[in-house]
Design a protein around this motif. Structure first.
Motif, PDB file in Angstrom:
ATOM      1  N   ASP A 150      11.378  -8.394  -5.305  1.00 23.59           N
ATOM      2  CA  ASP A 150      12.421  -7.441  -5.670  1.00 23.59           C
ATOM      3  C   ASP A 150      12.833  -6.669  -4.427  1.00 23.59           C
ATOM      4  O   ASP A 150      12.021  -5.942  -3.834  1.00 23.59           O
ATOM      5  CB  ASP A 150      11.903  -6.480  -6.740  1.00 23.59           C
ATOM      6  N   THR A 151      14.075  -6.805  -4.015  1.00 26.50           N
ATOM      7  CA  THR A 151      14.564  -6.137  -2.819  1.00 26.50           C
ATOM      8  C   THR A 151      14.333  -4.637  -2.872  1.00 26.50           C
ATOM      9  O   THR A 151      14.050  -3.998  -1.858  1.00 26.50           O
ATOM     10  CB  THR A 151      16.069  -6.415  -2.627  1.00 26.50           C
ATOM     11  N   ARG A 152      14.420  -4.064  -4.076  1.00 25.93           N
ATOM     12  CA  ARG A 152      14.275  -2.613  -4.219  1.00 25.93           C
ATOM     13  C   ARG A 152      12.825  -2.178  -4.360  1.00 25.93           C
ATOM     14  O   ARG A 152      12.538  -0.974  -4.411  1.00 25.93           O
ATOM     15  CB  ARG A 152      15.076  -2.140  -5.446  1.00 25.93           C
ATOM     16  N   LEU A 153      11.917  -3.123  -4.427  1.00 30.79           N
ATOM     17  CA  LEU A 153      10.487  -2.845  -4.584  1.00 30.79           C
ATOM     18  C   LEU A 153      10.230  -2.000  -5.829  1.00 30.79           C
ATOM     19  O   LEU A 153      10.496  -2.439  -6.927  1.00 30.79           O
ATOM     20  CB  LEU A 153       9.927  -2.204  -3.310  1.00 30.79           C
ATOM     21  N   LEU A 154       9.753  -0.763  -5.678  1.00 34.85           N
ATOM     22  CA  LEU A 154       9.399   0.058  -6.841  1.00 34.85           C
ATOM     23  C   LEU A 154      10.583   0.918  -7.263  1.00 34.85           C
ATOM     24  O   LEU A 154      10.969   1.853  -6.575  1.00 34.85           O
ATOM     25  CB  LEU A 154       8.200   0.948  -6.507  1.00 34.85           C
ATOM     26  N   HIS A 155      11.161   0.594  -8.433  1.00 33.68           N
ATOM     27  CA  HIS A 155      12.297   1.345  -8.976  1.00 33.68           C
ATOM     28  C   HIS A 155      12.121   1.451 -10.488  1.00 33.68           C
ATOM     29  O   HIS A 155      11.049   1.141 -11.025  1.00 33.68           O
ATOM     30  CB  HIS A 155      13.624   0.680  -8.603  1.00 33.68           C
ATOM     31  N   GLY A 156      13.144   1.902 -11.181  1.00 37.26           N
ATOM     32  CA  GLY A 156      13.021   2.210 -12.599  1.00 37.26           C
ATOM     33  C   GLY A 156      12.516   1.077 -13.462  1.00 37.26           C
ATOM     34  O   GLY A 156      11.640   1.266 -14.305  1.00 37.26           O
ATOM     35  N   GLN A 157      13.053  -0.132 -13.268  1.00 35.74           N
ATOM     36  CA  GLN A 157      12.642  -1.261 -14.106  1.00 35.74           C
ATOM     37  C   GLN A 157      11.162  -1.588 -13.912  1.00 35.74           C
ATOM     38  O   GLN A 157      10.471  -1.946 -14.857  1.00 35.74           O
ATOM     39  CB  GLN A 157      13.488  -2.497 -13.769  1.00 35.74           C
ATOM     40  N   VAL A 158      10.684  -1.459 -12.688  1.00 36.46           N
ATOM     41  CA  VAL A 158       9.276  -1.752 -12.404  1.00 36.46           C
ATOM     42  C   VAL A 158       8.383  -0.617 -12.886  1.00 36.46           C
ATOM     43  O   VAL A 158       7.355  -0.842 -13.531  1.00 36.46           O
ATOM     44  CB  VAL A 158       9.068  -1.991 -10.899  1.00 36.46           C
ATOM     45  N   ALA A 159       8.788   0.625 -12.590  1.00 37.48           N
ATOM     46  CA  ALA A 159       7.952   1.781 -12.915  1.00 37.48           C
ATOM     47  C   ALA A 159       7.837   2.022 -14.412  1.00 37.48           C
ATOM     48  O   ALA A 159       6.898   2.687 -14.864  1.00 37.48           O
ATOM     49  CB  ALA A 159       8.505   3.031 -12.228  1.00 37.48           C
ATOM     50  N   THR A 160       8.774   1.480 -15.177  1.00 42.69           N
ATOM     51  CA  THR A 160       8.732   1.707 -16.621  1.00 42.69           C
ATOM     52  C   THR A 160       8.479   0.409 -17.381  1.00 42.69           C
ATOM     53  O   THR A 160       7.386   0.194 -17.902  1.00 42.69           O
ATOM     54  CB  THR A 160      10.040   2.364 -17.099  1.00 42.69           C
ATOM     55  N   ALA A 161       9.468  -0.462 -17.425  1.00 38.66           N
ATOM     56  CA  ALA A 161       9.367  -1.663 -18.258  1.00 38.66           C
ATOM     57  C   ALA A 161       8.212  -2.571 -17.839  1.00 38.66           C
ATOM     58  O   ALA A 161       7.380  -2.966 -18.661  1.00 38.66           O
ATOM     59  CB  ALA A 161      10.683  -2.434 -18.223  1.00 38.66           C
ATOM     60  N   TRP A 162       8.137  -2.940 -16.562  1.00 40.00           N
ATOM     61  CA  TRP A 162       7.101  -3.880 -16.140  1.00 40.00           C
ATOM     62  C   TRP A 162       5.716  -3.242 -16.143  1.00 40.00           C
ATOM     63  O   TRP A 162       4.728  -3.894 -16.479  1.00 40.00           O
ATOM     64  CB  TRP A 162       7.431  -4.456 -14.765  1.00 40.00           C
ATOM     65  N   GLU A 176       5.227   5.643  -2.855  1.00 39.40           N
ATOM     66  CA  GLU A 176       3.986   6.236  -3.355  1.00 39.40           C
ATOM     67  C   GLU A 176       4.264   7.337  -4.373  1.00 39.40           C
ATOM     68  O   GLU A 176       3.523   7.511  -5.339  1.00 39.40           O
ATOM     69  CB  GLU A 176       3.159   6.765  -2.185  1.00 39.40           C
ATOM     70  N   GLN A 177       5.369   8.076  -4.167  1.00 38.03           N
ATOM     71  CA  GLN A 177       5.713   9.171  -5.073  1.00 38.03           C
ATOM     72  C   GLN A 177       6.399   8.678  -6.347  1.00 38.03           C
ATOM     73  O   GLN A 177       6.484   9.416  -7.326  1.00 38.03           O
ATOM     74  CB  GLN A 177       6.615  10.182  -4.361  1.00 38.03           C
ATOM     75  N   ALA A 178       6.881   7.439  -6.341  1.00 35.00           N
ATOM     76  CA  ALA A 178       7.611   6.898  -7.496  1.00 35.00           C
ATOM     77  C   ALA A 178       6.697   6.258  -8.523  1.00 35.00           C
ATOM     78  O   ALA A 178       7.172   5.770  -9.551  1.00 35.00           O
ATOM     79  CB  ALA A 178       8.648   5.881  -7.029  1.00 35.00           C
ATOM     80  N   ALA A 179       5.398   6.276  -8.284  1.00 30.34           N
ATOM     81  CA  ALA A 179       4.473   5.652  -9.230  1.00 30.34           C
ATOM     82  C   ALA A 179       4.502   6.373 -10.565  1.00 30.34           C
ATOM     83  O   ALA A 179       4.561   7.601 -10.610  1.00 30.34           O
ATOM     84  CB  ALA A 179       3.054   5.669  -8.663  1.00 30.34           C
ATOM     85  N   PRO A 180       4.465   5.640 -11.670  1.00 31.35           N
ATOM     86  CA  PRO A 180       4.441   6.264 -12.995  1.00 31.35           C
ATOM     87  C   PRO A 180       3.105   6.965 -13.231  1.00 31.35           C
ATOM     88  O   PRO A 180       2.113   6.655 -12.550  1.00 31.35           O
ATOM     89  CB  PRO A 180       4.640   5.090 -13.950  1.00 31.35           C
ATOM     90  N   PRO A 181       3.040   7.897 -14.167  1.00 28.16           N
ATOM     91  CA  PRO A 181       1.799   8.624 -14.438  1.00 28.16           C
ATOM     92  C   PRO A 181       0.628   7.688 -14.739  1.00 28.16           C
ATOM     93  O   PRO A 181       0.771   6.723 -15.481  1.00 28.16           O
ATOM     94  CB  PRO A 181       2.151   9.474 -15.666  1.00 28.16           C
TER      95      PRO A 181
END
Length: 328
Positions: free
Chosen positions: A171-183, A210-215
């Motif tokens: 994923d070019t964007r690495l960690l973003h909304g779709q990864v941090a939530t859905a996946w 590192e700051q974008a990690a979900p809880p």
């Protein structure tokens, strides 16, 4: 499946519904009800009643509304009379709350259970920067985890001594909304690892990931050679990892270095000069085609899917299109 009705003043519900689909994919048994400026309470009530009637199963319904005490709340509150044992309503809707509700439906079949769970997610999604402005913030207790904390002596074996890969994604964007939530919701990792030599050297991008990690989930950025060492380190035997690669080239280098990946999820590859558009989310150049061919020669399966709810796309057809347009 629990039905979800999103209701708001104006078209807010339509916008947040669209955003939820971008992150979690299209969802069944979801309806939106907008109260427009020219309409009154009865109009909104009629829309909600129509939405309820459209569901295959009307026994379990979750209402997500924008504002406590507003017209959508008042009308739905009236409709809930006699259904309080099955239906539930949550006010103060935000995008994190909606996405969490979608995820909860995968394992929960009661509207009350989902409502009780997503209230915390909605609150946790409210952040302020700089953090010093949040005068009401309380120190939260760390979540229980099997992850190593602090320095673990070299040679220590945790779990069975082998790191578990719940997902490996390009994923070019690495960690973003779709990864941090859905996946993350679908795969339940304890750690998200962005594997990239370039990002590991970029202090700003590294900090943002590192700051974008979900809880409850740790996020790290490591160079490829370090990931190869982690794969063989028995101290990570209790870790369930979600790996993220910017490019197929990085993934190939990691696999050739010994990282035990048998399947790669192809999420997105951004378009740039020299590449051709293969799908809405994937663009390839000649080196990408050669890299994917090499990955498949190594026995790696390529699964094309943006979010868990999407149907798998035909990778052979994507490769055929890329080769034809690139003249390969």
């Amino acid at each position: 499946m629990v039905g979800i009705i999103i209701a708001s003043h104006g078209k807010m519900c339509e916008g947040i519904f669209q955003s939820g689909s971008m992150i979690f994919g299209d969802q069944p048994q979801v309806a939106v009800c907008s109260l427009m400026p020219s309409e009154g309470p009865d109009d909104l009530r009629a829309k909600v009643e129509e939405a309820i009637a459209s569901f295959d199963d009307q026994e379990e319904i979750l209402f997500l509304v924008d504002l406590f005490g507003g017209t959508p709340y008042n009308q739905i509150n009236g409709l809930m009379k006699g259904h309080e044992d099955k239906w539930a309503m949550v006010c103060g809707l935000n995008l994190g709350m909606l996405v969490e509700a979608y995820g909860c439906r995968l394992g929960m079949d009661k509207a009350h259970d989902i409502a009780a769970h997503i209230v915390g997610t909605g609150r946790d999604g409210v952040k302020v920067l700089p953090e010093s402005l949040d005068t009401a913030k309380e120190e939260a207790a760390p979540a229980a985890s099997n992850e190593p904390t602090g320095a673990i002596p070299e040679g220590t074996v945790l779990g069975d001594g082998h790191i578990k890969y719940v997902l490996a994604r390009i994923d070019t964007r690495l960690l973003h909304g779709q990864v941090a939530t859905a996946w993350t919701k679908a795969t339940q990792p304890t750690r998200i690892i962005a594997v990239s030599d370039n990002v590991a050297k970029d202090a700003l991008r590294k900090q943002m990931i590192e700051q974008a990690a979900p809880p409850g989930v740790k996020a790290n950025v490591v160079p490829i050679d370090k990931m190869c060492k982690v794969d063989k380190d028995p101290r990570f035997g209790s870790t369930k990892a979600l790996l993220l690669f910017e490019t197929p080239q990085d993934a190939l280098k990691a696999i050739e270095g010994g990282v035990q990946i048998k399947e790669l999820n192809l999420g997105s590859m951004a378009h740039s000069e020299g590449k051709v558009v293969c799908t809405k989310a994937v663009a390839m150049g000649p080196d990408d085609v050669k890299t994917f061919e090499k990955l498949r020669e190594l026995g790696v399966k390529i699964v094309v899917r943006k979010v868990p709810a999407d149907a798998e796309e035909n990778f052979d057809a994507i490769m055929k299109k890329a080769k034809a347009e690139l003249g390969l």
